[in-house]
Design a protein around this motif. Structure first.
Motif, PDB file in Angstrom:
ATOM      1  N   VAL A  59       9.940 -25.616  62.311  1.00 38.48           N
ATOM      2  CA  VAL A  59      11.061 -26.082  62.949  1.00 38.48           C
ATOM      3  C   VAL A  59      11.207 -25.412  64.340  1.00 38.48           C
ATOM      4  O   VAL A  59      10.730 -24.360  64.540  1.00 38.48           O
ATOM      5  N   PRO A  60      11.681 -26.133  65.300  1.00 36.26           N
ATOM      6  CA  PRO A  60      11.955 -25.598  66.615  1.00 36.26           C
ATOM      7  C   PRO A  60      12.939 -24.194  66.224  1.00 36.26           C
ATOM      8  O   PRO A  60      13.987 -24.476  65.481  1.00 36.26           O
ATOM      9  N   GLY A 112       8.319 -15.796  63.360  1.00 37.66           N
ATOM     10  CA  GLY A 112       8.148 -15.857  61.778  1.00 37.66           C
ATOM     11  C   GLY A 112       8.742 -17.051  61.047  1.00 37.66           C
ATOM     12  O   GLY A 112       8.507 -17.701  60.243  1.00 37.66           O
ATOM     13  N   ALA A 113      10.170 -17.445  61.701  1.00 35.78           N
ATOM     14  CA  ALA A 113      10.900 -18.556  60.934  1.00 35.78           C
ATOM     15  C   ALA A 113      10.231 -19.943  61.363  1.00 35.78           C
ATOM     16  O   ALA A 113      10.107 -20.602  60.742  1.00 35.78           O
ATOM     17  N   VAL A 158      17.511 -23.220  63.573  1.00 34.76           N
ATOM     18  CA  VAL A 158      17.334 -21.749  63.425  1.00 34.76           C
ATOM     19  C   VAL A 158      17.757 -21.076  64.995  1.00 34.76           C
ATOM     20  O   VAL A 158      17.042 -21.650  65.914  1.00 34.76           O
ATOM     21  N   ALA A 159      18.230 -20.124  64.882  1.00 30.67           N
ATOM     22  CA  ALA A 159      18.441 -19.334  66.195  1.00 30.67           C
ATOM     23  C   ALA A 159      18.359 -17.847  65.899  1.00 30.67           C
ATOM     24  O   ALA A 159      18.351 -17.303  64.694  1.00 30.67           O
ATOM     25  N   ASP A 213       4.171 -22.357  71.318  1.00 27.47           N
ATOM     26  CA  ASP A 213       4.744 -22.688  72.683  1.00 27.47           C
ATOM     27  C   ASP A 213       5.256 -24.084  72.268  1.00 27.47           C
ATOM     28  O   ASP A 213       4.679 -25.000  71.683  1.00 27.47           O
ATOM     29  N   GLY A 214       6.605 -24.179  72.511  1.00 28.56           N
ATOM     30  CA  GLY A 214       7.426 -25.483  72.253  1.00 28.56           C
ATOM     31  C   GLY A 214       8.026 -25.466  71.209  1.00 28.56           C
ATOM     32  O   GLY A 214       8.872 -26.352  70.892  1.00 28.56           O
ATOM     33  N   ARG A 215       7.720 -24.606  70.223  1.00 28.48           N
ATOM     34  CA  ARG A 215       8.291 -24.460  68.749  1.00 28.48           C
ATOM     35  C   ARG A 215       9.264 -23.377  68.929  1.00 28.48           C
ATOM     36  O   ARG A 215      10.441 -23.602  68.250  1.00 28.48           O
ATOM     37  N   VAL A 216       9.049 -22.203  69.594  1.00 31.37           N
ATOM     38  CA  VAL A 216       9.977 -21.318  69.979  1.00 31.37           C
ATOM     39  C   VAL A 216      10.477 -21.230  71.287  1.00 31.37           C
ATOM     40  O   VAL A 216       9.581 -21.130  72.196  1.00 31.37           O
TER      41      VAL A 216
END
Length: 289
Positions: free
Chosen positions: A172-173, A165-166, A152-153, A197-200
């Motif tokens: 997921v990252p 939100g995603a 996801v971006a 932190d670390g996921r986004v």
């Protein structure tokens, strides 16, 4: 410190850019200048200059005549802590399963929601604008329908509310990029405050123009809540970076502009899906064919 604004408008981007550049030579010198297109179909552009002391009204009048612009409207802004003011005024926003709130409402979160803590700051995306709210609702619908992306971006992330939100929906990252370094700093702070932190991962980039974004492609889901023309300009890059059957959520589009954006993305290989109009704004969900 007082702030003065001087605003005008005129036809044509080149003329607006030239006038904006000429404003930079004024005395007293403006602390900032800028232009943007007035998106009402008139093809006119607004030019703004910002000062910390009263500008030279005669010099501005001469510039307006020289460049064929309307007379500058000069205003003195009151000294207000706008961030503190907005914090007091903002109420929580419910968008599908999401509940977007500030610190002043952190002790009153309903059960069963995905709470996102966003403070008023110098970046777009507190959830109150219909474009942000509509994108969150679109994310909620995709999850409800069983859509499960792994890459996801969020392009033009602002506060990173959509990216977060995603990340909450799918664990997921998520890569969140913005061209504005202030927005990237704001996004990074929000990510930490929300325990993501670390996921986004927040990145300063224009569109997909960053090694990290390039290497992570193709994406199953891309979010882009920006403006009509940047979205149209991004259509080709979007097609190159989105996986087959991948989804895109687009907003920052007036309802009068939605068809034009849809056609640009159809030409780039996307199939039109849901269109959701909230007030004057549209949210588009499309699939790469």
């Amino acid at each position: 410190m007082p702030t003065f604004t001087a605003l005008t408008h005129l036809p044509g981007r080149e003329a607006a850019e030239a006038l904006c550049e000429a404003c930079e030579d004024l005395t007293p010198e403006p602390v900032g200048t800028g232009i943007f297109e007035i998106e009402d179909g008139s093809e006119r552009w607004e030019v703004g200059a910002y000062f910390t002391e009263a500008p030279d009204e005669i010099a501005l009048a001469v510039l307006a005549v020289a460049f064929g612009a309307q007379p500058f409207v000069i205003s003195e802004l009151p000294e207000v802590d706008w961030v503190a003011h907005v914090k007091r005024e903002l109420t929580p926003v419910r968008a599908g399963r999401f509940y977007v709130h500030g610190s002043h409402d952190a002790d009153d979160i309903p059960e069963g929601v995905e709470a996102l803590w966003i403070e008023a700051a110098m970046a777009f995306g507190t959830g109150h604008h219909n474009t942000t709210k509509g994108c969150l609702q679109a994310l909620d619908r995709l999850a409800t329908e069983g859509f499960t992306p792994s890459r996801v971006a969020d392009i033009g992330c602002g506060t990173a509310v959509l990216a977060m939100g995603a990340a909450r929906l799918w664990n997921v990252p998520v890569l969140a990029s913005d061209i504005d370094p202030v927005a990237v700093d704001t996004a990074s702070a929000n990510v930490i405050a929300n325990g993501l932190d670390g996921r986004v991962i927040s990145i300063e980039a224009a569109g997909f123009d960053h090694p990290t974004l390039e290497q992570a492609a193709p994406y199953d889901l891309v979010l882009a809540n920006i403006l009509k023309q940047p979205l149209i300009d991004l259509a080709g890059d979007m097609a190159r970076h989105v996986a087959r059957d991948g989804r895109i959520i687009l907003s920052g589009i007036l309802t009068t502009q939605a068809d034009e954006v849809t056609e640009a993305y159809r030409a780039a290989g996307f199939a039109a899906g849901l269109r959701d109009d909230l007030g004057d704004w549209s949210v588009l969900v499309m699939t790469r064919s």
